[in-house]
Design a protein around this motif. Sequence first.
Motif, PDB file in Angstrom:
ATOM      1  N   CYS A  70       7.423  67.168 -36.384  1.00 46.61           N
ATOM      2  CA  CYS A  70       6.008  66.869 -36.104  1.00 46.61           C
ATOM      3  C   CYS A  70       5.716  66.975 -34.605  1.00 46.61           C
ATOM      4  O   CYS A  70       4.648  67.453 -34.206  1.00 46.61           O
ATOM      5  CB  CYS A  70       5.642  65.463 -36.580  1.00 46.61           C
ATOM      6  N   CYS A  73       4.591  70.265 -32.526  1.00 44.68           N
ATOM      7  CA  CYS A  73       3.182  70.662 -32.377  1.00 44.68           C
ATOM      8  C   CYS A  73       2.370  69.556 -31.713  1.00 44.68           C
ATOM      9  O   CYS A  73       1.503  69.836 -30.899  1.00 44.68           O
ATOM     10  CB  CYS A  73       2.553  70.944 -33.740  1.00 44.68           C
ATOM     11  N   HIS A  74       2.645  68.310 -32.083  1.00 48.53           N
ATOM     12  CA  HIS A  74       1.772  67.206 -31.667  1.00 48.53           C
ATOM     13  C   HIS A  74       2.135  66.643 -30.298  1.00 48.53           C
ATOM     14  O   HIS A  74       1.786  65.503 -29.996  1.00 48.53           O
ATOM     15  CB  HIS A  74       1.796  66.088 -32.722  1.00 48.53           C
ATOM     16  N   PRO A 113      -3.799  67.164 -32.918  1.00 49.23           N
ATOM     17  CA  PRO A 113      -4.317  65.896 -32.416  1.00 49.23           C
ATOM     18  C   PRO A 113      -3.251  64.873 -32.047  1.00 49.23           C
ATOM     19  O   PRO A 113      -2.072  65.002 -32.403  1.00 49.23           O
ATOM     20  CB  PRO A 113      -5.187  65.382 -33.568  1.00 49.23           C
ATOM     21  N   TRP A 126      -6.942  55.401 -38.892  1.00 50.42           N
ATOM     22  CA  TRP A 126      -6.359  55.863 -40.164  1.00 50.42           C
ATOM     23  C   TRP A 126      -5.529  54.735 -40.778  1.00 50.42           C
ATOM     24  O   TRP A 126      -4.752  54.082 -40.077  1.00 50.42           O
ATOM     25  CB  TRP A 126      -5.428  57.063 -39.941  1.00 50.42           C
ATOM     26  N   LEU A 131      -2.931  58.386 -44.172  1.00 48.47           N
ATOM     27  CA  LEU A 131      -1.877  59.274 -43.640  1.00 48.47           C
ATOM     28  C   LEU A 131      -1.064  59.886 -44.779  1.00 48.47           C
ATOM     29  O   LEU A 131      -0.738  61.078 -44.758  1.00 48.47           O
ATOM     30  CB  LEU A 131      -0.975  58.499 -42.673  1.00 48.47           C
ATOM     31  N   LEU A 134      -2.961  62.703 -46.332  1.00 49.23           N
ATOM     32  CA  LEU A 134      -2.930  63.926 -45.529  1.00 49.23           C
ATOM     33  C   LEU A 134      -1.580  64.634 -45.697  1.00 49.23           C
ATOM     34  O   LEU A 134      -1.516  65.842 -45.918  1.00 49.23           O
ATOM     35  CB  LEU A 134      -3.148  63.612 -44.037  1.00 49.23           C
ATOM     36  N   LEU A 147      -6.713  71.840 -41.970  1.00 48.15           N
ATOM     37  CA  LEU A 147      -6.384  73.257 -41.827  1.00 48.15           C
ATOM     38  C   LEU A 147      -4.916  73.472 -42.174  1.00 48.15           C
ATOM     39  O   LEU A 147      -4.075  72.654 -41.811  1.00 48.15           O
ATOM     40  CB  LEU A 147      -6.607  73.683 -40.370  1.00 48.15           C
ATOM     41  N   VAL A 149      -2.799  75.120 -40.796  1.00 50.50           N
ATOM     42  CA  VAL A 149      -1.901  75.188 -39.633  1.00 50.50           C
ATOM     43  C   VAL A 149      -1.127  73.881 -39.480  1.00 50.50           C
ATOM     44  O   VAL A 149      -0.004  73.857 -39.003  1.00 50.50           O
ATOM     45  CB  VAL A 149      -2.663  75.568 -38.337  1.00 50.50           C
ATOM     46  N   MET A 150      -1.728  72.776 -39.926  1.00 50.71           N
ATOM     47  CA  MET A 150      -0.951  71.534 -40.083  1.00 50.71           C
ATOM     48  C   MET A 150      -0.187  71.732 -41.384  1.00 50.71           C
ATOM     49  O   MET A 150      -0.796  71.821 -42.461  1.00 50.71           O
ATOM     50  CB  MET A 150      -1.921  70.342 -40.142  1.00 50.71           C
ATOM     51  N   PRO A 151       1.148  71.891 -41.311  1.00 53.51           N
ATOM     52  CA  PRO A 151       1.868  72.424 -42.492  1.00 53.51           C
ATOM     53  C   PRO A 151       2.063  71.417 -43.620  1.00 53.51           C
ATOM     54  O   PRO A 151       3.165  71.156 -44.060  1.00 53.51           O
ATOM     55  CB  PRO A 151       3.204  72.867 -41.896  1.00 53.51           C
ATOM     56  N   TYR A 155       5.033  69.603 -46.660  1.00 55.76           N
ATOM     57  CA  TYR A 155       5.359  68.189 -46.794  1.00 55.76           C
ATOM     58  C   TYR A 155       4.899  67.619 -48.141  1.00 55.76           C
ATOM     59  O   TYR A 155       5.125  66.462 -48.444  1.00 55.76           O
ATOM     60  CB  TYR A 155       4.705  67.378 -45.667  1.00 55.76           C
ATOM     61  N   ARG A 183     -11.918  71.691 -31.072  1.00 58.00           N
ATOM     62  CA  ARG A 183     -11.701  73.033 -31.652  1.00 58.00           C
ATOM     63  C   ARG A 183     -12.583  74.057 -30.967  1.00 58.00           C
ATOM     64  O   ARG A 183     -13.705  73.726 -30.568  1.00 58.00           O
ATOM     65  CB  ARG A 183     -12.130  73.044 -33.108  1.00 58.00           C
TER      66      ARG A 183
HETATM   67  C1  HEC Z   1       2.735  73.690 -36.835  1.00 59.16           C
HETATM   68  C2  HEC Z   1       2.155  72.588 -36.094  1.00 59.16           C
HETATM   69  C3  HEC Z   1       2.143  71.205 -36.725  1.00 59.16           C
HETATM   70  C4  HEC Z   1       3.209  70.496 -37.235  1.00 59.16           C
HETATM   71  C5  HEC Z   1       4.678  70.906 -37.322  1.00 59.16           C
HETATM   72  C6  HEC Z   1       2.662  69.238 -37.689  1.00 59.16           C
HETATM   73  N1  HEC Z   1       1.321  69.184 -37.465  1.00 59.16           N
HETATM   74 FE1  HEC Z   1       0.062  67.643 -37.888  1.00 59.16          FE
HETATM   75  N2  HEC Z   1      -1.522  68.759 -37.331  1.00 59.16           N
HETATM   76  C7  HEC Z   1      -1.463  70.007 -36.749  1.00 59.16           C
HETATM   77  C8  HEC Z   1      -2.807  70.484 -36.495  1.00 59.16           C
HETATM   78  C9  HEC Z   1      -3.198  71.810 -35.868  1.00 59.16           C
HETATM   79  C10 HEC Z   1      -3.680  69.474 -36.968  1.00 59.16           C
HETATM   80  C11 HEC Z   1      -5.212  69.504 -36.989  1.00 59.16           C
HETATM   81  C12 HEC Z   1      -5.616  70.040 -38.365  1.00 59.16           C
HETATM   82  C13 HEC Z   1      -7.111  70.086 -38.555  1.00 59.16           C
HETATM   83  O1  HEC Z   1      -7.874  69.853 -37.603  1.00 59.16           O
HETATM   84  O2  HEC Z   1      -7.529  70.344 -39.704  1.00 59.16           O
HETATM   85  C14 HEC Z   1      -2.832  68.402 -37.454  1.00 59.16           C
HETATM   86  C15 HEC Z   1      -3.316  67.213 -37.978  1.00 59.16           C
HETATM   87  C16 HEC Z   1      -2.535  66.107 -38.244  1.00 59.16           C
HETATM   88  C17 HEC Z   1      -3.040  64.784 -38.547  1.00 59.16           C
HETATM   89  C18 HEC Z   1      -4.511  64.386 -38.620  1.00 59.16           C
HETATM   90  C19 HEC Z   1      -4.871  63.687 -37.331  1.00 59.16           C
HETATM   91  C20 HEC Z   1      -6.323  63.702 -36.996  1.00 59.16           C
HETATM   92  O3  HEC Z   1      -6.705  62.926 -36.091  1.00 59.16           O
HETATM   93  O4  HEC Z   1      -7.093  64.490 -37.574  1.00 59.16           O
HETATM   94  C21 HEC Z   1      -1.949  63.971 -38.763  1.00 59.16           C
HETATM   95  C22 HEC Z   1      -1.960  62.472 -39.106  1.00 59.16           C
HETATM   96  C23 HEC Z   1      -0.775  64.799 -38.602  1.00 59.16           C
HETATM   97  N3  HEC Z   1      -1.156  66.091 -38.287  1.00 59.16           N
HETATM   98  C24 HEC Z   1       0.513  64.331 -38.748  1.00 59.16           C
HETATM   99  C25 HEC Z   1       1.634  65.168 -38.729  1.00 59.16           C
HETATM  100  C26 HEC Z   1       2.966  64.726 -39.097  1.00 59.16           C
HETATM  101  C27 HEC Z   1       3.337  63.301 -39.498  1.00 59.16           C
HETATM  102  C28 HEC Z   1       3.777  65.831 -39.007  1.00 59.16           C
HETATM  103  C29 HEC Z   1       5.240  65.934 -39.356  1.00 59.16           C
HETATM  104  C30 HEC Z   1       5.621  65.436 -40.674  1.00 59.16           C
HETATM  105  C31 HEC Z   1       2.950  66.945 -38.538  1.00 59.16           C
HETATM  106  N4  HEC Z   1       1.654  66.506 -38.399  1.00 59.16           N
HETATM  107  C32 HEC Z   1       3.411  68.222 -38.279  1.00 59.16           C
HETATM  108  C33 HEC Z   1      -0.326  70.712 -36.457  1.00 59.16           C
HETATM  109  C34 HEC Z   1       0.961  70.367 -36.863  1.00 59.16           C
END
Ligand code: HEC
Length: 204
Positions: A70, A73-74, A113, A126, A131, A134, A147, A149-151, A155, A183
């Motif tokens: 996670c 990217c974050h 984010p 949240w 969570l 999501l 989107l 792009v958040m994989p 999961y 964005r």
């Molecule tokens: C490849 C990059 C990537 C990875 C790896 C990733 N994320 Fe994300 N995540 C994103 C993106 C980009 C968004 C925004 C998506 C959108 O705006 O629709 C996001 C959105 C989120 C959000 C929503 C937060 C908000 O304020 O809107 C959460 C919670 C989150 N991710 C948790 C996780 C967790 C926990 C993991 C690992 C299990 C993870 N992400 C792995 C790219 C990633």
Amino acid sequence: MILKHPCFRTLAALALLLPVASAHAQDPESYLDDYLPVDNALVVDVPEAVQSADDPDVKRGRYLVSLLGCASCHTDGALLGAPDSDRSLAGSRVGIAISDPMRDRYPAIVYPPNITPHDETGIGAWTEDDLVRLLRGGMDRHGGRALPVMPWQNYARLRASDALAIARYLKNIEPLEHRVPRRVRAGTPASAPYVHVGLYQRRE
Ligand code: HEC
């Protein structure tokens, strides 16, 4: 073993490219000439929880967040291979382009984010259930689709108990104030750096 996890396979297979200025900027066939290959950080340390750190769910959540990448990217800088480890999970000011780099001179961009529990800039509002929804279903807090792009598809098969452990861990880490850029729509030049993440099939 870790590399066999689907998430790592995905990340490992992706070409990460950073836009650069080039003489070919006007030729749609050569948009990729405007990009430089970059190595992103596949493994980024994630913080110890500051509350309930001994709770077995919180511990497991930390382990899973670290394993599932996670923070790659974050976390600021991680997409460019230089993670800001003091702000792990606090969001990335390096964005990810979400439209086709060969079609759009200025692609649409999303900035991963802040997922620390900061009230204004993170996931303070949240709930654990939000969570979990999501992570396993790709639904954001307002019932919209996150989107891809958040994989979350990678999961979706998490056991409910593992998704809950991740949620519990995220709600118990230190809230860090860090606002990521909004964005960017396709066609609009971005004011913050971004990468393209994608697989491209060779033209025959
Ligand atoms: C490849 C990059 C990537 C990875 C790896 C990733 N994320 Fe994300 N995540 C994103 C993106 C980009 C968004 C925004 C998506 C959108 O705006 O629709 C996001 C959105 C989120 C959000 C929503 C937060 C908000 O304020 O809107 C959460 C919670 C989150 N991710 C948790 C996780 C967790 C926990 C993991 C690992 C299990 C993870 N992400 C792995 C790219 C990633």
